[in-house]
Motif scaffolding. Structure first.
Motif, mmCIF file in Angstrom:
data_model
loop_
_atom_site.group_PDB
_atom_site.id
_atom_site.type_symbol
_atom_site.label_atom_id
_atom_site.label_comp_id
_atom_site.label_asym_id
_atom_site.label_seq_id
_atom_site.Cartn_x
_atom_site.Cartn_y
_atom_site.Cartn_z
ATOM 1 N N ILE A 75 0.870 -1.146 -0.060
ATOM 2 C CA ILE A 75 -0.068 0.148 0.101
ATOM 3 C C ILE A 75 0.932 1.231 0.069
ATOM 4 O O ILE A 75 1.805 1.204 0.834
ATOM 5 N N ASP A 127 -0.861 4.472 -0.343
ATOM 6 C CA ASP A 127 -1.576 5.639 -0.003
ATOM 7 C C ASP A 127 -2.710 5.209 0.743
ATOM 8 O O ASP A 127 -3.480 4.069 0.277
ATOM 9 N N ALA A 173 -5.602 6.053 0.276
ATOM 10 C CA ALA A 173 -6.871 6.090 -0.567
ATOM 11 C C ALA A 173 -6.835 4.799 -0.982
ATOM 12 O O ALA A 173 -8.152 4.524 -1.666
ATOM 13 N N GLY A 174 -6.205 3.956 -0.862
ATOM 14 C CA GLY A 174 -6.282 2.368 -1.193
ATOM 15 C C GLY A 174 -5.393 2.070 -2.751
ATOM 16 O O GLY A 174 -5.619 1.085 -3.024
ATOM 17 N N TYR A 175 -4.321 2.979 -2.723
ATOM 18 C CA TYR A 175 -3.634 2.756 -4.077
ATOM 19 C C TYR A 175 -2.477 1.676 -3.521
ATOM 20 O O TYR A 175 -1.889 1.671 -2.421
ATOM 21 N N ALA A 215 -10.537 -5.121 -6.203
ATOM 22 C CA ALA A 215 -9.839 -4.139 -6.422
ATOM 23 C C ALA A 215 -9.852 -3.942 -8.028
ATOM 24 O O ALA A 215 -10.325 -4.594 -8.979
ATOM 25 N N ARG A 216 -9.642 -2.738 -8.346
ATOM 26 C CA ARG A 216 -9.533 -2.116 -9.737
ATOM 27 C C ARG A 216 -8.371 -1.766 -10.175
ATOM 28 O O ARG A 216 -7.513 -1.311 -9.547
ATOM 29 N N VAL A 235 -5.772 0.587 -11.911
ATOM 30 C CA VAL A 235 -5.450 1.998 -12.038
ATOM 31 C C VAL A 235 -4.780 2.325 -13.338
ATOM 32 O O VAL A 235 -5.180 2.992 -14.085
ATOM 33 N N VAL A 277 -0.429 -0.275 -10.787
ATOM 34 C CA VAL A 277 -1.143 0.286 -9.586
ATOM 35 C C VAL A 277 -2.454 -0.134 -9.756
ATOM 36 O O VAL A 277 -3.246 0.178 -10.800
ATOM 37 N N LYS A 332 -6.436 -0.421 -7.206
ATOM 38 C CA LYS A 332 -6.997 0.507 -6.014
ATOM 39 C C LYS A 332 -8.009 -0.393 -5.493
ATOM 40 O O LYS A 332 -8.979 -0.989 -6.201
ATOM 41 N N ASP A 390 -11.445 0.148 -2.503
ATOM 42 C CA ASP A 390 -12.170 1.207 -2.227
ATOM 43 C C ASP A 390 -12.757 0.741 -0.783
ATOM 44 O O ASP A 390 -13.087 -0.322 -0.451
ATOM 45 N N ILE A 431 -0.950 6.872 -11.492
ATOM 46 C CA ILE A 431 -1.989 7.250 -10.678
ATOM 47 C C ILE A 431 -2.658 8.449 -11.174
ATOM 48 O O ILE A 431 -3.759 8.689 -11.079
#
Length: 476
Positions: free
Chosen positions: A208, A210, A212-214, A245-246, A248, A258, A260, A262, A382
């Protein structure tokens, strides 16, 4: 029909035969007498030689003219003398002694009986000495018995109910080794990444970057999810929480990506270090999920820096990159990819990406992308979802012979920075942007780590001479 018998003719025939074949007159035997003249001398038998007579004469008392048959049965009144040499069934008998016994020697009388002193000491020890030895032996036996009894009473018994084994707690909750301390600090920032498609799946690691979930990982970890819209991409945290996860962004030329998650609270962000400060021999820790075994920690050292490692596309990944790797002997196995390589301060100094293996296991040759190269790529992904790389417009191949080592130019794109700098096919680049070039992979890394729009100096070899040049990379 038989002829008639004639007696007169038959008689005449017999008389004729008798006259022809009959015995002459005066002969009575079968042979005629041998008429020997009276005056012929007759042969005389000479007496035998004395030696022959001694050897072959008839034994005294014998009247028979021939030797007795050894196998002839004796007469009923004869009892033959036993002969063990001729009769194997005869009994064993004693022959006469070689020396006769002296009849004058009488029987030997028994002497006086021997006592214990005579048996043990040949009569050379006095009775008082024998008594002294007996008393001494008795004293030694009594003393040994007393010592044995005393030692048996004072030796500690083997079994006891007063002993109790118990583990001892450490003096504090702090870590006792660097690896333990780093593992505790980074555990919550490292995740397992799983990709599942309709036909198969795979897993890797990430960390991880960040709140924010990155999450940063390798492109080859999520490549199947990027190329299959129906693939399922999930992140598993250290507490086994599983979250979708998605994607990026990703970059096939640097093997970085990368993703992410949520709506996940209390995320632990990894601390990023400075890979430019790394030294060969420095201790490092690899964190990840090799073979799906999450929260696995291995340790080692930095074995080498700036190692060009090519990563080619295969059935599971479309990565086509050459990474400027940190080489380490910390075990990096399938599933470690995308996880962090940490220093003693728990800072991420690289992304575990590849490992050389024989027989399916690590052999102490692991490679990680330096974090100083990861940060700008991750920031760009990102921000924009894709990355642009510097390009000089050439393709090259490794050349190594008795004249030159380097990257030989195979093709120059018209109007490219290389063409504007005067490079042509057959030139061998030996240095680029301050980095020695001994092959095509090193040139690829050197070009990719340069900056778009900033001039770069290089050296090349042509017709046995070295030349210096300068070009400015452009975006690919």
């Amino acid at each position: 029909m038989l002829p008639a018998h004639d007696p007169v003719s038959d008689a005449a025939s017999v008389s004729e035969a008798a006259a022809t074949f009959g015995r002459p007159a005066g002969v009575e035997g079968s042979f005629a007498p041998d008429a020997v003249p009276a005056d012929r001398p007759q042969p005389q038998i000479a007496p035998p030689d004395a030696v022959l007579a001694e050897a072959f004469r008839q034994p005294a008392g014998e009247t028979e003219t021939l030797q007795r048959d050894p196998y002839a049965q004796p007469e009923p009144d004869e009892t033959p003398e036993p002969d063990p040499w001729r009769d194997p069934d005869s009994a064993v008998g004693m022959s006469a002694p070689a020396v006769g016994a002296d009849p004058s020697t009488g029987p030997t009388l028994s002497g006086p009986k021997m006592g214990i002193r005579d048996v043990l000491f040949g009569g050379r020890v006095h009775w008082w000495a024998l008594a002294t030895l007996g008393l001494l032996a008795l004293f030694v036996g009594l003393f040994g018995g007393l010592v044995g009894r005393w030692t048996a009473e004072v030796v500690t018994p083997l079994h006891a109910n007063t002993v109790h084994l118990e583990g001892e707690s450490p003096d504090s909750d702090g870590a006792t080794t660097n690896v333990e301390r780093v593992a505790k600090a980074a555990a919550n920032s490292v995740v397992t990444i799983e990709v599942r498609t309709a036909v198969d799946g795979g897993s890797g690691s990430g960390f991880i970057v960040d709140k924010a979930g990155y999450i940063v990982t390798n492109n080859h970890v999520i490549s199947k999810a990027a190329n299959d819209s129906k693939a399922k991409l999930e992140v598993v945290f250290s507490d086994r929480q599983r979250v979708p996860a998605r994607l990026v962004g990703r970059d096939v030329k640097t093997d970085l990506a990368v993703i992410k998650v949520d709506d996940v609270a209390n995320l632990t962000v990894a601390k990023l270090g400075d890979s430019d400060k790394l030294q060969i021999g420095q201790e490092v820790i690899a964190f990840g999920s090799p073979l799906g075994l999450d929260k696995t920690v291995t340790s080692g050292i930095v074995s080498a820096l700036d190692r060009p490692v090519p990563l080619r596309p295969d059935a599971d990944s479309d990565t086509d990159a050459v990474i400027n790797a940190i080489q380490t002997d910390a075990s990096i196995n399938p599933g470690n990819s995308g996880g962090p390589l940490l220093n003693d301060d728990g800072q991420v100094i690289g992304v575990n990406t590849a490992g050389a293996m024989t027989g399916g296991g690590s052999i102490g040759l692991g490679f990680a992308i330096p974090i100083n190269e990861v940060i700008p790529i991750a920031n760009t992904l990102i921000k924009d979802g894709k990355v642009k790389h510097p390009s000089v417009g050439i393709t090259a191949a490794t050349v190594r012979n008795d004249r030159i080592f380097g990257a030989e130019v195979k093709d120059v794109a018209p109007g490219s920075p290389a063409a504007q700098a005067g490079l042509r096919e057959g030139d061998v680049i030996t240095k680029f942007n301050g980095r020695s070039i001994e092959g095509a992979d090193e040139l690829t890394v050197a070009v990719r780590t340069s900056k778009i729009g900033e001039p770069v100096k290089f050296t090349y070899w042509r017709d046995g001479r070295y030349f210096d040049g300068e070009l400015t990379p452009v975006s690919d």
